[in-house]
Design a protein around this motif. Structure first.
Motif, PDB file in Angstrom:
ATOM      1  N   ALA A  62      -3.658  -8.445  -7.098  1.00  0.00           N
ATOM      2  CA  ALA A  62      -2.740  -8.938  -6.063  1.00  0.00           C
ATOM      3  C   ALA A  62      -2.400 -10.405  -6.274  1.00  0.00           C
ATOM      4  CB  ALA A  62      -3.354  -8.732  -4.679  1.00  0.00           C
ATOM      5  N   TYR A  72       2.201  -8.892  -1.677  1.00  0.00           N
ATOM      6  CA  TYR A  72       1.177  -8.077  -1.019  1.00  0.00           C
ATOM      7  C   TYR A  72       0.814  -8.593   0.369  1.00  0.00           C
ATOM      8  CZ  TYR A  72       0.615  -5.793  -5.505  1.00  0.00           C
ATOM      9  OH  TYR A  72       0.841  -5.087  -6.648  1.00  0.00           O
ATOM     10  N   PHE A  78      -0.269  -2.769   2.522  1.00  0.00           N
ATOM     11  CA  PHE A  78      -1.362  -3.440   1.812  1.00  0.00           C
ATOM     12  C   PHE A  78      -2.532  -3.666   2.765  1.00  0.00           C
ATOM     13  CE2 PHE A  78      -3.451  -7.536   0.798  1.00  0.00           C
ATOM     14  CZ  PHE A  78      -4.000  -7.211  -0.422  1.00  0.00           C
TER      15      PHE A  78
END
Length: 145
Positions: A62, A72, A78
């Motif tokens: 990420a 993200y 997420f």
């Protein structure tokens, strides 16, 4: 290239987690013997190690991979995926404790103990199924805020 390698490792670890969780569910049954308790306890140790690696590789992915943290951190899927992963981890604690107790006791568990652990394993499996759903939605840009 880093993005590809991180994605591959992340996915292999998640598939490994799913396989171990399924194997635990299949092995933890009424009438299980002490050898099976030992096998499940060892598998559960690997499960914990894989889970830790999934978190590390996922966070590195990420932060350093193609889409980056900005993508993200502003995605509801997420955060939902992380929350579900955390919940699965919390649900895995009682079975882990049970496996350790059974192994230390040197005796196979009774049906009531097995039934209790299986309830946790079923809950883990049900929630685990949400992870690829959330990942697919996230990867396609759904959930951006």
């Amino acid at each position: 290239m880093l993005d590809l390698v991180l994605a591959i490792v992340h996915h292999l670890l998640v598939f490994g987690l799913a396989g171990i969780l399924f194997a635990e569910l299949m092995l933890v049954r009424p009438g299980m013997d002490l050898a099976t308790v030992g096998r499940v306890a060892r598998m559960d140790l690997v499960y914990g190690a894989f889970a830790g690696l999934v978190i590390v590789v996922g966070l590195v992915r990420a932060g350093m991979a193609a889409k980056g943290w900005a993508y993200y951190s502003h995605n509801a899927f997420f955060w939902a995926k992380l929350a579900v992963f955390l919940l699965v981890g919390l649900l895995s604690a009682p079975p882990t404790i049970a496996f350790i107790r059974w192994r230390k006791a040197g005796a196979a568990p009774d049906s009531a103990q097995v039934s209790r652990v299986r309830r946790f394993l079923h809950a883990e499996v049900a929630l685990f199924a949400l992870l690829p759903i959330f990942a697919a939605a996230m990867a396609r840009g759904y959930g951006q805020f």
